[in-house]
Design an enzyme around this catalytic site. Structure first.
Site, PDB file in Angstrom:
ATOM      1  N   GLY A  10      48.114  45.926  -5.595  1.00 51.93           N
ATOM      2  CA  GLY A  10      47.077  45.829  -4.575  1.00 51.93           C
ATOM      3  C   GLY A  10      47.356  44.667  -3.646  1.00 51.93           C
ATOM      4  N   ASP A  40      45.934  50.435 -16.501  1.00 54.16           N
ATOM      5  CA  ASP A  40      44.938  51.373 -15.985  1.00 54.16           C
ATOM      6  C   ASP A  40      43.563  51.002 -16.538  1.00 54.16           C
ATOM      7  OD1 ASP A  40      43.398  53.469 -15.145  1.00 54.16           O
ATOM      8  OD2 ASP A  40      44.654  55.041 -16.025  1.00 54.16           O
ATOM      9  N   TYR A 103      37.602  39.502  -9.503  1.00 53.50           N
ATOM     10  CA  TYR A 103      37.180  39.505  -8.097  1.00 53.50           C
ATOM     11  C   TYR A 103      36.035  40.490  -7.881  1.00 53.50           C
ATOM     12  CZ  TYR A 103      41.597  37.141  -7.834  1.00 53.50           C
ATOM     13  OH  TYR A 103      42.626  36.256  -8.067  1.00 53.50           O
ATOM     14  N   THR A 105      32.556  41.230  -4.856  1.00 60.07           N
ATOM     15  CA  THR A 105      32.407  41.588  -3.448  1.00 60.07           C
ATOM     16  C   THR A 105      31.056  41.189  -2.871  1.00 60.07           C
ATOM     17  OG1 THR A 105      32.276  43.526  -1.953  1.00 60.07           O
ATOM     18  CG2 THR A 105      31.655  43.870  -4.234  1.00 60.07           C
ATOM     19  N   ASP A 106      31.029  40.992  -1.562  1.00 58.44           N
ATOM     20  CA  ASP A 106      29.787  40.765  -0.835  1.00 58.44           C
ATOM     21  C   ASP A 106      28.861  41.979  -0.910  1.00 58.44           C
ATOM     22  OD1 ASP A 106      30.153  42.327   2.131  1.00 58.44           O
ATOM     23  OD2 ASP A 106      31.982  41.885   1.040  1.00 58.44           O
ATOM     24  N   TYR A 129      29.821  52.056  -5.307  1.00 60.35           N
ATOM     25  CA  TYR A 129      30.836  51.003  -5.438  1.00 60.35           C
ATOM     26  C   TYR A 129      30.178  49.651  -5.699  1.00 60.35           C
ATOM     27  CZ  TYR A 129      34.043  47.374  -3.813  1.00 60.35           C
ATOM     28  OH  TYR A 129      34.786  46.222  -3.703  1.00 60.35           O
TER      29      TYR A 129
END
Length: 302
Positions: A10, A40, A103, A105-106, A129
């Site tokens: 990524g 995975d 990690y 996310t906003d 998500y």
């Protein structure tokens, strides 16, 4: 020292291979780890076996399900990757007394208001998500493992597709572009995220952390919207001599560009806690975008 890195291919994972390498041995995996290892996140048994086989000092998870719109149509798979897998990794980390770096996310916020979100603000995810990313955070905290969760936003990398490349391609093909102007955030380079991560991991391993870890916001300094971002990129490319066809870049609202998943309008993240705890200065978002343009335009104009 040994680091188990998941998601090596990524945008952030690719940069992490560079920044973590000086710290020790890095076992970097993608979906098919090879040699009996599994990267995975949908394979819970394989993840447990892999952590046991590698026996790392730190797990860094840069893997995730990130197709925000497609996630609306396959929520079970998204939950397995973004939430359940984090429970597995966190459980393994807790059992071994090692650190987990992850990690987020906003998108865990509802995008209301105009001030930057702090780590202790109430969350309100708007999409599948976003809900699964928040569930992943909660699974890590519930495990009791030593951890760092880094929320970031508007991530781009020099490797692969990104907003800058897309805008330059469209600007070369079309007379008029329409770009959303009511979503505000900070474009943040994968290289910056990886550099900061390496600094944090080094602090972990050196035993110099004066605090127990936890949740931090990590984005470039400043703010912009997608329309202003596109205008900046196209204007700078033209200044450097790139011939582009586009004559107008028109602003539109998010409501004028419907999509399966709802995006937050306010993606500002307050990074005060990160900067104070680790003594960091985060560069303005324009700095990273200019460096990305250097890479793109050098290949186009040379």
């Amino acid at each position: 020292m040994k680091v188990l890195l998941l998601g090596k291919n990524g945008q952030v994972g690719w940069e992490l291979q560079r920044t973590l390498a000086p710290l020790g041995e890095v076992v970097a995996l993608d979906l098919d780890g090879g040699e009996g290892l599994v990267g995975d996140l949908a394979d819970e048994t394989g993840l447990r076996t892999t952590v046991t086989a590698v026996s790392p000092d730190v797990i860094v998870n840069a893997a995730a399900y990130t197709a925000v719109d497609r996630a609306e149509s396959e929520p079970e798979l998204v939950h397995r990757i973004n939430a359940a897998a984090l429970g597995v990794l966190a459980g393994e980390a807790a059992a071994r007394g090692i650190w987990l770096v992850h990690y987020s996310t906003d998108y865990v916020f509802d995008g209301s208001g105009e001030r930057p979100w702090r780590e202790d603000d109430p969350t309100g995810p708007l999409s599948v998500y976003a809900k699964t990313k928040l569930a992943g955070e909660e699974a890590i905290r519930a495990s009791g493992c030593r951890h760092l969760i880094l929320r970031t936003s508007w991530v781009y990398g020099a490797r692969g597709g990104n907003f800058v490349r897309t805008m330059l391609k469209l600007a070369a093909e079309r007379d008029r572009l329409t770009v959303i102007s009511d979503q505000v955030g900070a474009p943040t380079g994968a290289d910056l995220i990886a550099d900061v991560t390496a600094h944090l991991v080094r602090s972990i391993l050196a035993g110099t952390m004066s605090h127990p870890g936890g949740l931090y916001h990590l984005v470039a300094a400043g703010e912009t919207n997608w329309h202003a971002y596109a205008s900046f990129v196209i204007g700078e490319a033209r200044r450097r001599g790139l011939a582009l066809k586009v004559k107008e870049i028109a602003p539109i609202r998010s409501a004028d560009w419907p999509s399966p998943a709802t995006r937050p309008l306010n993606s500002r993240l307050d990074t005060t806690k990160l900067r104070v705890d680790f003594g960091l200065r985060l560069p303005d978002w324009q700095f990273g975008v200019m460096r990305l343009l250097d890479v793109i335009l050098d290949s186009v104009l040379s």
